[in-house]
Design a protein around this motif. Structure first.
Motif, PDB file in Angstrom:
ATOM      1  N   PRO A  39     -20.277  -3.980  -2.169  1.00 18.72           N
ATOM      2  CA  PRO A  39     -19.291  -5.074  -1.962  1.00 18.72           C
ATOM      3  C   PRO A  39     -17.985  -4.437  -2.352  1.00 18.72           C
ATOM      4  CG  PRO A  39     -20.673  -5.317  -4.004  1.00 18.72           C
ATOM      5  CD  PRO A  39     -21.042  -4.083  -3.188  1.00 18.72           C
ATOM      6  N   THR A  40     -16.857  -5.419  -1.839  1.00 15.11           N
ATOM      7  CA  THR A  40     -15.380  -4.873  -2.158  1.00 15.11           C
ATOM      8  C   THR A  40     -15.323  -4.825  -4.012  1.00 15.11           C
ATOM      9  OG1 THR A  40     -15.007  -7.366  -2.121  1.00 15.11           O
ATOM     10  CG2 THR A  40     -14.721  -5.893  -0.276  1.00 15.11           C
ATOM     11  N   ILE A  41     -16.098  -5.560  -4.626  1.00 12.25           N
ATOM     12  CA  ILE A  41     -15.969  -5.799  -6.112  1.00 12.25           C
ATOM     13  C   ILE A  41     -17.501  -6.203  -6.494  1.00 12.25           C
ATOM     14  CG2 ILE A  41     -15.279  -8.209  -6.102  1.00 12.25           C
ATOM     15  CD1 ILE A  41     -13.174  -7.373  -8.212  1.00 12.25           C
ATOM     16  N   ALA A  49      -9.168  -2.424  -0.272  1.00 17.37           N
ATOM     17  CA  ALA A  49      -8.408  -1.114  -0.662  1.00 17.37           C
ATOM     18  C   ALA A  49      -6.964  -0.969  -0.926  1.00 17.37           C
ATOM     19  CB  ALA A  49      -8.769  -0.402   0.546  1.00 17.37           C
ATOM     20  N   CYS A  50      -6.313  -1.942  -0.518  1.00 20.26           N
ATOM     21  CA  CYS A  50      -4.797  -2.018  -0.521  1.00 20.26           C
ATOM     22  C   CYS A  50      -4.601  -2.364  -2.151  1.00 20.26           C
ATOM     23  CB  CYS A  50      -4.250  -2.788   0.448  1.00 20.26           C
ATOM     24  SG  CYS A  50      -4.296  -2.344   2.239  1.00 20.26           S
ATOM     25  N   ILE A  51      -5.196  -3.334  -2.281  1.00 17.26           N
ATOM     26  CA  ILE A  51      -5.283  -3.885  -3.635  1.00 17.26           C
ATOM     27  C   ILE A  51      -5.725  -3.059  -4.770  1.00 17.26           C
ATOM     28  CG2 ILE A  51      -6.027  -5.712  -5.229  1.00 17.26           C
ATOM     29  CD1 ILE A  51      -6.059  -7.705  -2.848  1.00 17.26           C
ATOM     30  N   GLY A  52      -6.720  -2.375  -4.261  1.00 12.85           N
ATOM     31  CA  GLY A  52      -7.160  -1.417  -5.438  1.00 12.85           C
ATOM     32  C   GLY A  52      -6.307  -0.284  -5.727  1.00 12.85           C
ATOM     33  N   ARG A 109     -11.837   4.784  -9.255  1.00  8.00           N
ATOM     34  CA  ARG A 109     -11.357   3.596  -8.086  1.00  8.00           C
ATOM     35  C   ARG A 109     -10.863   4.206  -6.928  1.00  8.00           C
ATOM     36  NH1 ARG A 109     -10.850  -1.783  -9.714  1.00  8.00           N
ATOM     37  NH2 ARG A 109      -9.688  -2.122  -7.853  1.00  8.00           N
ATOM     38  N   THR A 110     -10.295   5.571  -6.989  1.00  9.72           N
ATOM     39  CA  THR A 110     -10.152   6.115  -5.807  1.00  9.72           C
ATOM     40  C   THR A 110     -11.208   6.310  -4.736  1.00  9.72           C
ATOM     41  OG1 THR A 110      -8.298   7.427  -6.903  1.00  9.72           O
ATOM     42  CG2 THR A 110      -9.015   8.262  -4.521  1.00  9.72           C
ATOM     43  N   LEU A 160       0.752  -1.080  -0.056  1.00 12.46           N
ATOM     44  CA  LEU A 160       0.108   0.123  -0.088  1.00 12.46           C
ATOM     45  C   LEU A 160       0.945   1.250   0.103  1.00 12.46           C
ATOM     46  CD1 LEU A 160      -2.820   1.516   0.452  1.00 12.46           C
ATOM     47  CD2 LEU A 160      -2.324   1.422   3.042  1.00 12.46           C
ATOM     48  N   HIS A 161       1.995   1.294   1.049  1.00 13.73           N
ATOM     49  CA  HIS A 161       2.667   2.327   0.901  1.00 13.73           C
ATOM     50  C   HIS A 161       3.672   2.676  -0.424  1.00 13.73           C
ATOM     51  CE1 HIS A 161       2.373   4.242   5.157  1.00 13.73           C
ATOM     52  NE2 HIS A 161       1.692   3.004   5.090  1.00 13.73           N
ATOM     53  N   GLN A 162       3.954   1.390  -1.064  1.00 12.13           N
ATOM     54  CA  GLN A 162       4.673   1.488  -2.318  1.00 12.13           C
ATOM     55  C   GLN A 162       3.838   2.079  -3.273  1.00 12.13           C
ATOM     56  OE1 GLN A 162       6.012  -2.440  -2.757  1.00 12.13           O
ATOM     57  NE2 GLN A 162       7.825  -2.326  -1.511  1.00 12.13           N
ATOM     58  N   SER A 163       2.519   1.592  -3.379  1.00 15.85           N
ATOM     59  CA  SER A 163       1.678   2.017  -4.349  1.00 15.85           C
ATOM     60  C   SER A 163       1.286   3.698  -4.074  1.00 15.85           C
ATOM     61  CB  SER A 163       0.559   1.312  -4.309  1.00 15.85           C
ATOM     62  OG  SER A 163       0.828  -0.066  -4.721  1.00 15.85           O
TER      63      SER A 163
END
Length: 344
Positions: A253-255, A297-300, A322-323, A172-175
């Protein structure tokens, strides 16, 4: 042949002919739509036989992500079990062939229930069969002993949830994300309330959009093993539950998925069916639903970063949307951990 991102047709075609029995050149490639992470291509040879090829994105690959060897290991390990997976055909470890490692599997021609529109192809009775069949396959997967199928080296002394929290927070922090403070707060709440864990094979993204179904609702194959690992099986049920939208839900839902269409059972019915088949206690499911929202949220954030870097192709992806979705999932995760008493 037109240029296709991620594929060098001449070199890949030669490699396939040399490594897959019965494949006849020339080979045609086309990108299969729907993937937001690893890339999947339809591979059609000169006599019309169709296979599938999987490779990582063409750039923006985070450390430990998009591991083709891992996907290949799980597909080959499960091929001899009662878990339906595509037939593993060949693995290429040489990135010189097309810029990255890749593997080839049999093409399973079924219905992928990615959204409500896809569900229209199933009769109402088949929708129930697909839902409970999905749970039956999940229970079969979680009953497989990792050591018995050659995945014993993936068993870790440290808990699965702890590893996942650390991994996704790092990525998450890298993205990058505008919700880092919010997501870090949820991370800290989850990390201090991790339930006791068991060990089994975890798919990591188990939902209708990653399975192929027959017209009768029977599960034909489980795809997309890039997030698979050995850990707590309830994580799969939590992920499915968080992605299983129902009419009248207060939160999304998440997706996107098919379950808002008529004829699909409720999340509670799925959890009950899983508990009955697996014999597992599902009382800690709320924790894994909160974890699923946070991880989603991290994957997104990672998916958005790859699209903004221009390494996933043009398929209508909207970074602003997406944000907003990431923020929504992060907020729901915060509400869930607060409701469970993890935060005041």
């Amino acid at each position: 042949m037109p240029s296709l991102s991620g594929i060098e047709p001449a070199t890949v075609g030669r490699w396939l002919a040399e490594n897959i029995d019965g494949l006849v050149e020339p080979v045609e490639f086309s990108l299969v739509s729907g993937g937001r992470s690893n890339l999947t291509y339809r591979v059609t040879d000169a006599v019309g036989v169709v296979r599938a090829l999987r490779r990582p994105p063409t750039g923006g690959v985070l450390s430990t992500a998009h591991d083709m060897r891992r996907e290949w290991r799980f597909v080959t390990a499960l091929a001899s079990t009662e878990v339906p997976v595509p037939e593993p055909l060949a693995y290429c470890a040489d990135p010189a062939v097309t810029g990255a490692e890749f593997y080839v599997m049999g093409f399973v021609d079924g219905l992928v229930l990615a959204d409500e529109e896809a569900a229209a192809a199933l009769a109402l009775t088949a929708r129930q069969q697909a839902s409970f069949g999905l749970i039956e396959v999940m229970a079969r997967l979680h009953a497989v002993d990792p050591v018995t199928v050659g995945l014993g080296d993936l068993v870790r002394e440290e808990g699965y949830v702890e590893r996942q929290l650390r991994r996704w927070r790092r990525q998450l922090h890298q993205s990058g994300s505008p919700d880092l403070v919010l997501l870090d707060r949820v991370h800290d709440a989850l990390s201090t309330h991790v339930p006791a864990q068991r060990t089994g094979i975890v798919h990591g993204d188990f939902r209708p959009g990653n399975l192929s179904f027959g017209s009768d609702g029977r599960v034909l194959a489980v795809f997309d093993w890039e997030l698979a690992t050995v850990g707590e099986p309830l994580a799969d049920l939590g992920w499915l539950s968080a992605s299983w939208g129902q009419p009248g839900d207060d939160v999304p839902p998440t997706i996107e998925g098919p379950s808002t269409a008529p004829g699909f059972p409720s999340r509670e019915q799925l959890a009950e069916h899983y508990a009955k088949l697996s014999g597992r206690d599902v009382s800690e499911l709320p924790f894994y639903e909160a974890f699923a929202r946070w991880r989603g949220a991290c994957i997104g954030a990672g998916v958005r970063a790859r699209y903004l870097a221009g390494v996933m192709g043009a398929d209508g992806f909207d970074a602003d949307v997406r944000t907003e979705q990431e923020h929504t999932q992060a907020t729901i995760a915060l509400e869930l951990v607060t409701a469970m008493g993890y935060l005041s």
